[in-house]
Scaffold this motif. Structure first.
Motif, PDB file in Angstrom:
ATOM      1  N   VAL B 128      -6.596-128.300 -28.486  1.00 21.51           N
ATOM      2  CA  VAL B 128      -5.441-127.495 -28.799  1.00 21.51           C
ATOM      3  C   VAL B 128      -5.396-126.977 -30.372  1.00 21.51           C
ATOM      4  N   TYR B 129      -5.548-128.097 -31.201  1.00 20.52           N
ATOM      5  CA  TYR B 129      -5.597-127.547 -32.733  1.00 20.52           C
ATOM      6  C   TYR B 129      -6.784-126.794 -32.816  1.00 20.52           C
ATOM      7  N   LEU B 130      -7.942-127.181 -32.353  1.00 22.79           N
ATOM      8  CA  LEU B 130      -9.229-126.158 -32.596  1.00 22.79           C
ATOM      9  C   LEU B 130      -8.950-124.712 -32.020  1.00 22.79           C
ATOM     10  N   LEU B 131      -8.427-124.803 -30.761  1.00 20.50           N
ATOM     11  CA  LEU B 131      -7.963-123.447 -30.214  1.00 20.50           C
ATOM     12  C   LEU B 131      -7.286-122.506 -31.243  1.00 20.50           C
ATOM     13  N   LEU B 132      -6.179-123.233 -31.609  1.00 20.42           N
ATOM     14  CA  LEU B 132      -5.322-122.254 -32.487  1.00 20.42           C
ATOM     15  C   LEU B 132      -5.713-122.216 -33.775  1.00 20.42           C
ATOM     16  N   THR B 138      -2.632-121.951 -36.355  1.00 24.65           N
ATOM     17  CA  THR B 138      -1.996-123.021 -36.595  1.00 24.65           C
ATOM     18  C   THR B 138      -0.963-122.764 -38.045  1.00 24.65           C
ATOM     19  N   ASP B 139      -0.064-123.712 -37.871  1.00 26.07           N
ATOM     20  CA  ASP B 139       1.111-123.305 -39.084  1.00 26.07           C
ATOM     21  C   ASP B 139       1.877-122.312 -38.532  1.00 26.07           C
ATOM     22  N   THR B 140       1.991-121.790 -37.221  1.00 24.18           N
ATOM     23  CA  THR B 140       2.859-120.657 -37.006  1.00 24.18           C
ATOM     24  C   THR B 140       3.702-121.326 -35.762  1.00 24.18           C
ATOM     25  N   LEU B 141       4.897-120.669 -35.709  1.00 23.80           N
ATOM     26  CA  LEU B 141       5.687-121.160 -34.412  1.00 23.80           C
ATOM     27  C   LEU B 141       5.110-120.723 -33.133  1.00 23.80           C
ATOM     28  N   VAL B 218       1.048-132.128 -35.875  1.00 24.05           N
ATOM     29  CA  VAL B 218      -0.302-131.659 -36.199  1.00 24.05           C
ATOM     30  C   VAL B 218      -0.532-130.120 -36.534  1.00 24.05           C
ATOM     31  N   LEU B 219       0.297-129.667 -35.844  1.00 17.54           N
ATOM     32  CA  LEU B 219       0.031-127.974 -35.757  1.00 17.54           C
ATOM     33  C   LEU B 219       0.922-127.206 -37.043  1.00 17.54           C
ATOM     34  N   LYS B 225       8.439-125.298 -41.820  1.00 10.47           N
ATOM     35  CA  LYS B 225       8.254-124.764 -40.530  1.00 10.47           C
ATOM     36  C   LYS B 225       8.396-125.966 -39.549  1.00 10.47           C
ATOM     37  N   ARG B 226       8.362-127.230 -40.060  1.00 12.45           N
ATOM     38  CA  ARG B 226       8.185-128.346 -39.102  1.00 12.45           C
ATOM     39  C   ARG B 226       9.524-128.261 -38.223  1.00 12.45           C
TER      40      ARG B 226
END
Lengths: 319, 279
Positions: B128-132, B138-141, B218-219, B225-226
């Motif tokens: 999922v991390y790689l996909l985003l 990544t780092d977006t809501l 992770v994202l 943003k967390r």
């Protein structure tokens, strides 16, 4: 449990046969309705799962991640390295043991609560269910923080209680110095958080057991454990198996509680498969090795999933 | 001794055991709230004091005053509401199809919906991390919401299916005989009857999204943003043994979901287990 519902009532053809185009539209309707769900799941679940398997046959490191180049193929190298590592099997055994112990304790306590809920006065039942629901809603991270405070070496309530009851001094006793004791705390927080779901579900199942059945068995002289084993339990068994399988599956994937209890840096003694795969990927940047571990985890979980799905199929719930 | 009095004795004993068990279960929650409202000097104390004493809001002030609390609370709300709204809209359609139509592949679809709920999130983190990462999400809501659909959508469909099955299809048929189209029948008959189910399902989705930690950790890399669980953990490592502040933060994180859960728990009792609703 709901009886199987024939889904046909809206699809039986009306007396006048619909014209061809209408019929095609009717045929297509369910597929149009499920299309958005299928599309979303393919994107957020299907593709990542596929990618995870592909990744486990490659060799992806930080370099490929940042360059955006596709990683070189590695064949079954990742699996060979992972599976031939003694430590990996230690982690597998530890994870299985952890999941089984947690699930067993959860089912035992949950069943106890469910049975108690039948016996108590209505107002006590209200209190108990209120407490169970409140605990159920507690976020994992909140629960883990609270248990960390409870097991604090110097000011924790647990050390004080132990000192009180055993007479020896537990002040300053560090629960996480010895992984067995550390895992005792982790098991406690996991089980504590999982009891409500099991208790409330089994309680709902128990209310479906006809009172006459137990009354009749009582007239025949069945009491206590015998009554439960031969009359009550068989009635709730399908749901019991479903919940037990789910609990085991969930505990198998435990991560957050350990992560928090060990301050984001678990020692190797505290690795479960989830933690191991995570650290290989995001701390060591060996994404492919992490993916291989994750694939093995999912494959191991298939056993539990099979039990779960078979039981649900048997109950006829999805007909 | 009469059967009646024996029964009463039995019940009294059960009441005592039940209350004791409830007390043990409730103790961690009680201890959390008690610590949160306690002055620092009374928190670190041996022997521990089990009854409420002097009362302070200092811990809450410290927790809320930490740099990013409000931003993190906002993230949690956005992610929770976004996840729930999307899975409700998309999921209701599929749930209706599964509950009301017989079509080829229906059984397979249900099996898939149930099976995917047994995949641990931790196994999905890497791909999922790689996909985003590829999608620059990544780092977006938005990315987090998208990811949360992986667990929220299957269980939304499954739970709503149960609620729709419980509504007699004859009601819709009657409305259609009276001249409503299928859409009209759904909107005017089924939807109002489905409201309790929609509410219960959304609360469950909200709670799951609110509680999730790994993916959010992770994202989302930006502090502001967390989501709250991630904030709580960083709060923990940042403040060492400030248990007062930590317990205040924990109370604040738990409060919304506990209240929401208590409000709807009656509606969900029986059909739950097979719906795989994670607590």
């Amino acid at each position: 449990m709901r009886p199987a519902e024939p889904a046909a009532s809206l699809t039986t053809p009306p007396t006048r046969r619909p014209r061809g185009r209408r019929r095609i539209a009717r045929r297509a309707t369910p597929y149009l309705l499920i299309a958005p769900t299928i599309a979303t799941l393919l994107l957020v679940l299907g593709y990542p799962l596929f990618d995870m398997v592909v990744l486990s046959f490659q060799d992806m490191t930080r370099k490929e991640l940042f360059a955006g180049t596709s990683p070189p193929w590695a064949g079954v190298d990742q699996y060979r390295v992972v599976l031939s590592d003694h430590f990996f099997w230690v982690v597998v055994a530890r994870t299985v043991a952890f999941a089984v112990v947690c699930a067993a304790l959860t089912m035992l306590c949950g069943l106890g609560f469910a049975l108690l809920l039948r016996e108590v006065s209505p107002w006590v039942r209200g209190v108990m269910i209120g407490v169970l629901v409140a605990v159920w809603a507690m976020p994992f991270m909140v629960a883990a923080s609270v248990f960390r405070w409870l097991s604090d070496a110097d000011y924790g309530v647990i050390n004080w209680l132990l000192g009180r009851f055993t007479g020896s001094d537990f002040q300053g006793h560090n629960w996480f110095a010895n992984p067995w004791e550390g895992f005792a705390v982790i098991v406690a927080v996991v089980v504590w958080g999982a009891i409500p779901f099991v208790a409330i579900t089994l309680h709902a199942a128990l209310t479906q057991v006809p009172a006459e059945l137990e009354e009749a068995a009582r007239v025949d002289g069945a009491r206590g454990v015998t009554l439960f084993r031969h009359v009550t339990f068989p009635m709730i068994r399908p749901l019991f198996v479903v919940v037990a399988a789910l609990s085991t599956i969930w505990d198998f994937g435990a991560f957050s509680q350990i992560w928090l209890m060990r301050g984001g840096q678990p020692e190797r003694d505290y690795y479960l498969l989830g933690v191991y795969s995570f650290i290989e990927s995001f701390a060591v940047n060996r994404y492919s090795a992490g993916a291989a571990i994750a694939v093995v985890t999912v494959l191991l979980l298939l056993v539990g999933s099979a039990v779960y799905l078979r039981q649900i199929l048997r109950t006829g719930e999805i007909e | 001794m009469s059967i009646d009095s024996r029964r009463r004795r039995r019940r009294r004993r059960a009441d005592a055991v039940g209350l004791a068990a409830a007390a043990v279960m409730a103790f961690p929650v009680y201890w959390m709230v008690l610590t949160a409202f306690r002055p620092a000097s009374r928190i670190l104390h041996v022997p521990p004091r089990f009854w409420p004493g002097p009362f302070t809001l200092d811990n809450f002030r410290r927790a809320i005053g930490s740099d990013t609390f409000w931003a993190n609370a906002r993230s949690s709300v956005v992610v929770g509401v976004g996840t729930v709204l999307i899975s409700l809209v998309v999921g209701t359609l599929a749930a209706f199809a599964v509950a009301r139509f017989a079509f080829a592949g229906r059984r397979a679809l249900i099996l898939v919906l149930l099976a995917v709920q047994t995949i641990p999130l931790i196994a999905l983190v890497i791909p999922v991390y790689l996909l985003l990462n590829d999608l620059a999400l990544t780092d977006t809501l938005t990315g987090v919401i998208l990811t949360y659909l992986a667990f929220a959508l299957p269980f939304t469909v499954w739970m709503l299916r149960g609620f729709i099955v419980a509504i007699p299809p004859e009601l819709e048929e009657a409305a259609m005989v009276d001249g409503c189209g299928r859409l009209g029948a759904f909107r005017r008959v089924t939807l109002p009857l489905l409201a309790p189910g929609l509410i219960a399902t959304s609360i469950f989705g909200l709670v799951q999204a609110w509680n999730e930690y790994v993916l959010a950790y992770v994202l989302l890399s930006g502090n502001d943003k967390r989501t709250l669980p991630v904030w709580l953990v960083s709060f923990q490592t940042g403040f060492g043994t400030d248990y007062g502040g930590l317990m205040a933060g924990a109370t604040l994180t738990a409060l919304p979901v506990v209240v929401a859960f208590l409000l709807v728990q009656r509606r969900i009792a029986a059909g739950l287990a097979t719906g795989a609703v994670r607590g």
